[in-house]
Design an enzyme around this catalytic site. Structure first.
Site, short mmCIF file in Angstrom:
data_model
loop_
_atom_site.label_atom_id
_atom_site.label_comp_id
_atom_site.label_asym_id
_atom_site.label_seq_id
_atom_site.Cartn_x
_atom_site.Cartn_y
_atom_site.Cartn_z
N HIS A 282 0.83 -1.21 0.00
CA HIS A 282 0.00 0.00 0.00
C HIS A 282 0.87 1.26 0.00
O HIS A 282 0.54 2.25 -0.67
CB HIS A 282 -0.91 0.00 1.23
CG HIS A 282 -1.80 -1.21 1.32
ND1 HIS A 282 -2.84 -1.43 0.45
CD2 HIS A 282 -1.78 -2.27 2.16
CE1 HIS A 282 -3.44 -2.57 0.76
NE2 HIS A 282 -2.81 -3.10 1.80
N ASN B 91 7.64 18.45 17.33
CA ASN B 91 8.00 17.10 16.91
C ASN B 91 8.48 17.07 15.47
O ASN B 91 9.38 16.30 15.12
CB ASN B 91 6.79 16.18 17.08
CG ASN B 91 7.11 14.73 16.77
OD1 ASN B 91 7.85 14.07 17.50
ND2 ASN B 91 6.58 14.22 15.68
N HIS C 294 19.48 17.75 13.42
CA HIS C 294 18.88 17.96 14.75
C HIS C 294 19.80 17.46 15.86
O HIS C 294 19.93 18.10 16.91
CB HIS C 294 17.52 17.27 14.84
CG HIS C 294 16.97 17.24 16.23
ND1 HIS C 294 17.15 16.17 17.08
CD2 HIS C 294 16.25 18.16 16.94
CE1 HIS C 294 16.58 16.43 18.24
NE2 HIS C 294 16.03 17.62 18.18
N HIS D 258 20.36 28.76 7.43
CA HIS D 258 19.49 28.54 6.26
C HIS D 258 19.43 29.79 5.37
O HIS D 258 19.52 29.68 4.13
CB HIS D 258 18.08 28.17 6.72
CG HIS D 258 17.92 26.73 7.10
ND1 HIS D 258 18.32 26.24 8.32
CD2 HIS D 258 17.42 25.67 6.42
CE1 HIS D 258 18.05 24.95 8.38
NE2 HIS D 258 17.50 24.58 7.24
#
Length: 568
Positions: free
Chosen positions: A146, A426, A436, A471
């Site tokens: 799937h 999260n 991270h 960034h």
């Protein structure tokens, strides 16, 4: 009759047996029937007292039932917590043992709960990151038909992009056009990129390792001023990080006007090598200082060159002398991942050619208009989301897994299930685990250590600031203009959503809110940066001042000259 009624009630209340839930229900029904019987047989006064006593019994039994339900819930929570703690301790103890030579790829299949424990495993407090042999999450998910069907749907969409481009070119030109002008332009001056990368890599291989070796010798006790030597070598290392790795590659990119893709290769490698050099020094300096105090061996333990060289290529930013390793290299797996990276690159090419360039070429002919910008943002959501998925799949899954397989690096948790996040807190932890971990151990925890754990919100704000600045630096250098859209999204909306959509937010609705915000943010990024890209080329400034460089050109540009109309 009243005495007999009271006696019956007292006999009912004197039952010493501890009731169960089913007994309570039956008892309540029995009491009601008994009350009704007394009402029919007794007088008015007896009936009134019987009702009061029955209501008291029912009330007390309901209270007892509620207490039993609360007790059951508390016991289940305590049991679940103890089981989780036990499983965590088992995983932590197994992670500290010598890694088994049998890879996770060839080991028996784990249960869903064991896989979840491994994916969310974190070292005990006070220790660094523990590496565990585990597969990437998408490799496990693609074994489910799937989930693999979704992958096939993206391939079908790529085929449709290719067919639409060929059909349009055939209608316009009367022939098939197979030129990839955008890719050729984006990866221009590639030999210079290779030479620059070789120089950066050799400098990172030699300078930090040599400086650390020399500094470790000064801590053996033969030098009278070890702290002065530490200050000297630390200053030289920081100077090398700022000039050797920081300024020189950027100078090469700016002076040679490298195109975007070539710029991204150099600048991303620059940032990666700086982070690796910092990790190598940060992990080994405490070991030497501990040895200088305890003198447990004749000389300090200095990593071998081969260990440092392996770390420079390994798909992690946390240095260790040893990592869990796979027994063999699956070269077919490596070839598949590299081909997928190449396919993602062509996928991104068709996304820009079919969805971005036609739209923003026409929008950039106009002055800055709010309506046009809003329409541009919503029209940019689809290409923005596709670029997000392609960047994640190509870099964090395919590229890192290809290098991990070639190096037999067994810990493949480069990301977690960020798509299931119900909070941005999260999402930030699970989107890019490699970066991270570096921010968590070397920025957040080191900041708390220096502040003696007194300013946790400030530490979190500092992590966001460092991430946003890096960034924005990457985008500013690679695009050739300063337009702090990503910085504002990080520092304003990113920080706000981090506290509003926190870890206490559970449920599907919060996942929908997270995805909606993510889609809208991608549309804003693609729209605003594309408008500024074309404005910089349609409205060049001959002698811009410093303020002109800071002011977005798309806010005041109206295309007047046509010589750059066909360039990107």
């Amino acid at each position: 009759m009243m005495e007999s009624g009271d006696d019956s009630v007292l006999r009912c209340r004197a039952v010493p047996k501890m009731p169960t839930f089913s007994d309570l229900d039956r008892s309540l029904n029995g009491d009601c029937n008994q009350g009704q019987h007394q009402q029919g047989s007794g007088g008015n006064h007896g009936t009134s007292n019987g009702k009061i006593e029955v209501e008291q019994v029912i009330s007390k039994k309901l209270q007892l039932k509620r207490k039993a339900e609360h007790l059951k819930t508390d016991l289940m929570h305590q049991f679940d917590s103890q089981v989780n703690d036990f499983m965590d301790s088992l995983i932590e103890e197994s992670a500290t043992l010598e890694p088994s030579p049998v890879s996770a790829v060839f080991s028996p299949a784990l249960s869903d709960k064991e896989r979840s424990k491994l994916r969310h495993f974190r070292a005990p407090h006070g220790q660094g990151k523990q590496f565990v042999s585990r597969r990437s999450l998408l490799d496990e998910l693609f074994e489910v038909n799937h989930i693999r069907t979704i992958y096939h749907m993206f391939i079908a969409l790529l085929i449709l992009f290719i067919l639409s481009t060929l059909v349009v070119d055939f209608i316009d030109e009367g022939r098939l056009v197979l030129h990839f002008d955008l890719l050729v332009y984006a990866f221009g001056q590639f030999p210079l990129v290779v030479c620059t990368w070789i120089c950066m890599f050799l400098s990172v291989l030699l300078v930090p390792y040599a400086l650390f070796n020399l500094w470790a010798q000064t801590q053996s006790g033969s030098y009278t001023h070890p702290r002065l030597c530490s200050l000297l070598f630390g200053s030289v290392f920081l100077l090398y990080q700022a000039l050797g790795l920081g300024f020189l590659p950027t100078y090469v990119v700016v002076t040679n006007s490298l195109p975007p893709a070539s710029c991204f290769i150099i600048i991303l490698e620059q940032v990666r090598l700086m982070m690796k050099a910092h990790s190598f020094v940060r992990e080994n300096v405490p070991r030497v200082l501990t040895w200088a105090k305890e003198k447990t061996s004749p000389s300090p333990v200095v990593p071998q060159v081969s260990q440092y060289l392996y770390f420079l290529f390994a798909p992690t930013l946390i240095y260790r002398d040893k990592y869990p390793r796979n027994p063999v290299i699956r070269w077919s797996y490596v070839a598949t991942k590299l081909l997928q990276v190449l396919g993602c690159m062509f996928y991104a090419y068709y996304v820009f050619v079919r969805l971005c360039i036609p739209q923003f070429r026409s929008i950039s002919l106009q002055l800055f208009d709010l309506r046009a910008m809003v329409l541009g943002v919503f029209n940019s959501i689809l290409p923005g989301v596709l670029i997000l998925f392609l960047g994640f799949f190509a870099l964090l899954h395919c590229w890192l897994n290809a290098f991990g397989e070639m190096l037999r690096f067994a810990d493949r948790m480069f990301y977690k299930d960020w798509w299931n996040s119900t909070s941005f807190a999260n999402y930030y932890r699970t989107w890019n685990v490699v970066v991270h971990d570096w921010l968590y151990y070397y920025v957040y925890r080191d900041f708390l250590w220096m502040s003696q754990k007194r300013f946790r919100p400030v530490a979190m704000l500092f992590v966001f600031t460092v991430s946003a600045v890096v960034h924005e630096y990457i985008l500013a250098i690679c695009f050739g203009f300063f337009y702090p859209v990503l910085f504002c999204l990080f520092m304003c909306f990113g920080m706000m959503f981090n506290f509003i959509l926190h870890d206490q937010r559970k449920g599907p609705i919060w996942n929908v809110i997270m995805w909606t915000s993510l889609f809208l943010g991608q549309g804003v990024i693609i729209c605003l940066y594309s408008q500024e890209w074309y404005a910089q080329r349609y409205c060049p400034l001959k002698e811009p001042s410093f303020l002109d460089l800071l002011k977005p050109r798309s806010w005041s540009c109206q295309r007047g000259l046509m010589e750059d109309s066909d360039r990107l």
